[in-house]
Design an enzyme around this catalytic site. Structure first.
Site, PDB file in Angstrom:
ATOM      1  N   LYS A   8      25.321  92.017  14.469  1.00 23.17           N
ATOM      2  CA  LYS A   8      24.128  91.338  14.972  1.00 23.17           C
ATOM      3  C   LYS A   8      23.646  90.256  14.007  1.00 23.17           C
ATOM      4  CE  LYS A   8      22.700  94.529  18.469  1.00 23.17           C
ATOM      5  NZ  LYS A   8      21.662  95.406  19.039  1.00 23.17           N
TER       6      LYS A   8
ATOM      7  N   ARG B 216      26.866 102.632  17.840  1.00 24.57           N
ATOM      8  CA  ARG B 216      27.546 101.743  18.792  1.00 24.57           C
ATOM      9  C   ARG B 216      28.097 100.540  18.025  1.00 24.57           C
ATOM     10  NH1 ARG B 216      26.323  97.313  22.055  1.00 24.57           N
ATOM     11  NH2 ARG B 216      27.253  97.386  24.163  1.00 24.57           N
TER      12      ARG B 216
END
Length: 285
Positions: free
Chosen positions: A223, A258
């Site tokens: 991210k 995840r």
């Protein structure tokens, strides 16, 4: 700690689990177009399973900031055939990453076990009913705004307290709707309507986000906040920091992780658990 899904109960009492990301989209932020088509998608799922993934999370609509909406029929066409093909050869847990009840229903019919909804089951009024009727596992994520607007100007008085309150409200509401509490896990939604400071505050406070004894799912893989912290725009520079966060988060109590790169994150989990538990949790993938 157990997480109940449509077909089984996942034991999270001692060992964390890796949820491998399988995007069947052309525009996801880090792997868009890499796994388009059933054959390529299933091949990638096989590799993630060999590398240690216990859950495969399949998504047909990008939720990156500013992403466009995908029609229901297109999202189903991208995901349901992949789920059916993977289910035909693998008995492990499969998750559908969607905010749409019709997509979730098609995925569950094709063989999915879990609905992973970035809106926390708030975007589609039919999603609760689909989850109740199927008895599936439910991943409830916190997001401020929606994927198209969430990063415009995220604002909180106290991000940790507000995310925790959201979890508390969702637990009460979903159980009242008929979803088994044991089927619910929570995701603080790192990067979904949060600044770098909000993301770091949530990571520091993971131990305070446990609500109702339900497991925490964490998605930080690749991210953009990682790049901002490091001062780098190179996507490759986010891989090892993701592994570091996986180890930190497991120590703080997050049990489901995840990620895109399964093997190094699985190794981080097993090593961290060996230290925490004083036993042998060696990676054997």
């Amino acid at each position: 700690m157990w997480w109940k899904t449509a077909r089984t109960r996942l034991d999270l009492g001692q060992r964390g689990m890796i949820m491998g990301i399988l995007n069947t989209t052309p525009d996801s932020f880090s792997d868009g177009g890499s796994h388009a088509g059933v054959e390529a998608a299933v091949a990638h799922a096989r590799q993630m399973i060999a590398d240690g993934a216990a859950i495969i999370d399949i998504g047909g609509e990008s939720t990156r900031p500013g992403a466009g909406e995908v029609a229901v029929a297109e999202e189903i066409a991208r995901t349901a055939p992949v789920i059916a093909a993977l289910r035909a050869e693998w008995a492990g847990a499969i998750s559908i990453d969607t905010m749409k009840a019709s997509v979730a229903a098609a995925a569950l019919e094709a063989g999915a076990d879990i609905v992973n909804d970035v809106s926390g089951l708030t975007a589609d009024p039919d999603m609760e009913r689909v989850c109740v009727e199927s008895g599936c596992g439910v991943a409830v994520m916190h997001m401020q705004g929606d994927p198209r607007t969430m990063q415009v100007a995220p604002d909180y008085e106290d991000v940790v307290a507000e995310v925790r309150r959201f979890f508390e409200e969702r637990l009460l509401s979903l159980v009242a709707a008929g979803i088994d509490a044991e089927a619910i896990c929570f995701d603080p939604g790192i990067g979904f309507g949060k600044t770098v400071e909000h993301n770091l505050a949530l990571l520091r406070a993971l131990a305070n986000l446990n609500v109702g004894g339900r497991p925490l799912l964490l998605g930080v893989s690749r991210k953009s906040f990682i790049g901002r912290v490091l001062g780098s725009t190179d996507l490759a520079d986010r891989s090892w920091p993701t592994v570091a966060i996986t180890a930190w988060a497991r120590e703080a109590g997050a049990m489901i992780h995840r990620v895109h790169e399964v093997r190094p994150n699985t190794q981080a989990l097993r090593m961290t658990e060996a230290i925490l538990q004083g036993g042998n949790s060696a990676f054997s993938g």
